[in-house]
Design an enzyme around this catalytic site. Sequence first.
Site, mmCIF file in Angstrom:
data_model
loop_
_atom_site.group_PDB
_atom_site.id
_atom_site.type_symbol
_atom_site.label_atom_id
_atom_site.label_comp_id
_atom_site.label_asym_id
_atom_site.label_seq_id
_atom_site.Cartn_x
_atom_site.Cartn_y
_atom_site.Cartn_z
ATOM 1 N N LYS A 68 27.013 40.016 38.579
ATOM 2 C CA LYS A 68 28.033 38.987 38.803
ATOM 3 C C LYS A 68 28.762 39.220 40.121
ATOM 4 C CE LYS A 68 31.726 41.404 36.296
ATOM 5 N NZ LYS A 68 32.676 41.353 35.187
ATOM 6 N N ARG A 91 41.048 37.644 26.183
ATOM 7 C CA ARG A 91 40.788 36.783 27.332
ATOM 8 C C ARG A 91 40.144 35.460 26.929
ATOM 9 N NH1 ARG A 91 38.174 40.829 31.779
ATOM 10 N NH2 ARG A 91 36.440 40.725 30.283
ATOM 11 N N TYR A 139 51.610 45.679 64.252
ATOM 12 C CA TYR A 139 52.678 44.723 63.988
ATOM 13 C C TYR A 139 53.879 45.411 63.346
ATOM 14 C CZ TYR A 139 49.466 40.811 64.827
ATOM 15 O OH TYR A 139 48.603 39.910 65.394
ATOM 16 N N MET A 156 44.608 40.990 60.680
ATOM 17 C CA MET A 156 43.588 40.134 60.077
ATOM 18 C C MET A 156 42.181 40.528 60.504
ATOM 19 S SD MET A 156 43.120 35.994 60.367
ATOM 20 C CE MET A 156 44.713 35.652 59.628
#
Length: 392
Positions: free
Chosen positions: A44, A142, A277, A350
Amino acid sequence: MTSEAKPVDKPTTHVAINTDALAHNAAQVLGALREGVRLMAVVKCNAYGHGLVRAARAFVDAGVQWLGVSSVAEGVELREAGISEPTLVFMPAAREECEALVAADLTATVTQTIHMAWLHDGAVACGRDASAHIYLDTGLGRMPSDDSAPQLMEMAEGLGDVRVTGVYTHYGPPGSGAIGDWMELFRSGVTVNMFRRLAEELRASEGRGDLLLHCAASALAIEQPDSQMDMARVGTLLYGQYPDCVSERALDLREAFELRTRVIHVGTVGVGGKIGYGGEFRCRRETRVATLPVGYYHGLSLIPQSLVSRGARAMKQVMSRWHAGWGRSWRPMTVRIGEESAPIVGRVAMDHCAVDVTDLFEVLAGDEVVVPVRRVTVNPSIPRITVAEEEK
């Protein structure tokens, strides 16, 4: 210092997939199963980031009898690639997906009568029977159902074109809320035996001795062999890792996944200089910095918010900034350059990050780097390249 960049014969950033390691891990798991127990390889979510078709082929060639996928789309992709092994779709198919599911000869998961009705519609549209496994919620919560397994079996019998071929459940790691969980403190295997009794009673009452019963995923399959029943569904082990809750680690597993990139820039930041940053990391010494073209877009340092409480996240930020202000990394994430490790410093951007390579002998632009990531979160658009065992 200026240096000549080294030649690049692969994409600068790529995922190296060792299919020899995948096959080896499958053989290890197959050897740990009891005689006659089938192995379902869970592929999966793009085979945990390894590449759906590539991993499925490696496992099938190693002797795996079943495959498990999340969605109808994944199952169809396997069929279009020529992989015909029985394949269970874990998520119940939506109404509009059932025709494609039946046409591709996939096995559906059903938890409610509405799923049976949709499968029937898909079978009618295709002019062939649908195959399904009934999922029983045993406390994970679930997919709880108001429809019992006997009701689902009775409905399938009445429809005539939906064949129930198996019954299964799934247990999470310790503390996931399985029915009878408190009893596990006194006697191991209680919840597994409860499912076994329910499923075997269903098999007997319906006169269906051919129903496949399965509940064991990676952890249970190796820690409680009796839980293997007719089939074990294994994912994590096949990709070279143990579930965190497993203490007994006797299998010889091999890592099959590496996110590789190359240094694109090397330079020096002086004492007191800041990196990244926000300027959170301040250099307390002259620091040699290597820049890598990978960031959170690629899957680096991507931590789901649901894993950590707000308080814990706030404390982590405080500690990280405090240490960074003194030119140190708090619980640093490290990359591997050659045989050495170096910490990532400053915020991950990023599309790039900075690595402190001051203590390494010499790092040059073009050097290959292995970056630690959560495999499933690595951007699927990054090329996956098959490598041989000797390259790892």
